[in-house]
Design a protein around this motif. Structure first.
Motif, short mmCIF file in Angstrom:
data_model
loop_
_atom_site.label_atom_id
_atom_site.label_comp_id
_atom_site.label_asym_id
_atom_site.label_seq_id
_atom_site.Cartn_x
_atom_site.Cartn_y
_atom_site.Cartn_z
N LEU A 1 0.67 -1.10 0.01
CA LEU A 1 0.21 -0.04 0.06
C LEU A 1 0.76 1.26 -0.17
CD1 LEU A 1 -2.69 -1.25 2.47
CD2 LEU A 1 -2.88 -1.09 0.08
N ARG A 2 2.10 1.39 0.41
CA ARG A 2 2.86 2.66 0.72
C ARG A 2 2.95 3.17 -0.63
NH1 ARG A 2 5.38 0.49 5.78
NH2 ARG A 2 4.55 1.49 7.35
N PRO A 3 3.38 2.25 -1.72
CA PRO A 3 3.52 2.93 -2.96
C PRO A 3 2.40 3.76 -3.45
CG PRO A 3 4.58 0.69 -2.74
CD PRO A 3 3.67 1.09 -1.76
N HIS A 4 1.34 3.60 -3.01
CA HIS A 4 -0.14 4.15 -3.56
C HIS A 4 -0.53 5.26 -2.54
CE1 HIS A 4 -0.34 0.72 -6.27
NE2 HIS A 4 -0.14 -0.24 -5.29
N GLY A 5 0.31 5.75 -1.69
CA GLY A 5 0.16 6.82 -0.88
C GLY A 5 0.25 8.28 -1.52
N PRO A 6 0.64 9.11 -0.59
CA PRO A 6 0.69 10.59 -0.80
C PRO A 6 1.54 11.08 -2.18
CG PRO A 6 0.72 10.34 1.45
CD PRO A 6 1.04 9.06 0.74
N ALA A 7 2.66 10.43 -2.30
CA ALA A 7 3.61 10.73 -3.56
C ALA A 7 2.74 10.37 -4.54
CB ALA A 7 4.91 10.14 -3.20
N ARG A 8 2.33 9.04 -4.63
CA ARG A 8 1.72 8.67 -6.08
C ARG A 8 0.62 9.72 -6.51
NH1 ARG A 8 -2.22 3.85 -6.96
NH2 ARG A 8 -2.52 3.74 -9.20
N ALA A 9 -0.19 10.06 -5.37
CA ALA A 9 -1.51 10.97 -5.61
C ALA A 9 -0.69 12.34 -6.08
CB ALA A 9 -2.12 11.19 -4.20
N ALA A 10 0.19 12.95 -5.37
CA ALA A 10 0.55 14.34 -5.76
C ALA A 10 1.25 14.22 -7.37
CB ALA A 10 1.93 14.64 -5.09
N SER A 11 1.95 13.12 -7.66
CA SER A 11 2.38 12.92 -9.03
C SER A 11 1.17 12.77 -10.15
CB SER A 11 3.25 11.56 -9.18
OG SER A 11 4.49 11.67 -8.55
N ALA A 12 0.32 12.28 -9.91
CA ALA A 12 -1.09 12.09 -10.49
C ALA A 12 -1.67 13.41 -10.85
CB ALA A 12 -2.16 10.86 -10.07
#
Length: 97
Positions: free
Chosen positions: A77-88
Motif C-alpha cells: 500500500l505505501r507505493p500508492h500513498g501521497p507521493a503517487r497522488a501528488a504525481s497524478a
C-alpha cells in the motif's frame, strides 16, 4: 487496529501498514469498512452481534494472514500513498508557461 471505520483511523492503518478490524455504526463507516475488505487491509464485522471471542479470533486471523499482515500491507500500500497522488495531480494540471 480495531476501529469504527472513520476515515482518519482507516488512513492511519494504511499508512502504518496495520490491518484493521472495522466495526461500523453509521454513515460512511460502512463504505470505509467495505474499502478495507476490498483492499485486503482489514475485515468488517457487525458490532451489534460481535462477541469478545469473535473479536479475538478476527484480530488473530488478521495478524496471522500473510495477505493482511503488517509487512505485506506496508509493501503493497505505501507505493500508492501521497507521493503517487501528488504525481497524478501534477500530470493532470495544465503546465504553467
Amino acid at each position: 487496529m480495531v476501529h469504527h471505520g472513520g476515515n482518519n483511523s482507516f488512513t492511519e492503518c494504511l499508512h502504518a501498514g496495520v490491518p484493521a478490524l472495522v466495526l461500523p455504526f453509521s454513515s460512511d463507516q460502512f463504505a470505509i469498512a467495505h474499502d478495507a475488505e476490498r483492499a485486503a487491509a482489514g475485515r468488517c464485522l457487525d458490532p451489534n452481534t460481535l462477541t469478545p471471542a469473535a473479536a479475538g479470533h478476527a484480530v488473530a486471523a488478521l495478524l496471522a494472514d500473510r495477505a493482511h499482515g503488517t509487512a505485506a500491507l506496508g509493501v503493497r500500500l505505501r507505493p500508492h500513498g501521497p507521493a503517487r497522488a501528488a504525481s497524478a495531480l501534477l500530470r493532470c494540471m495544465p503546465s504553467r508557461r
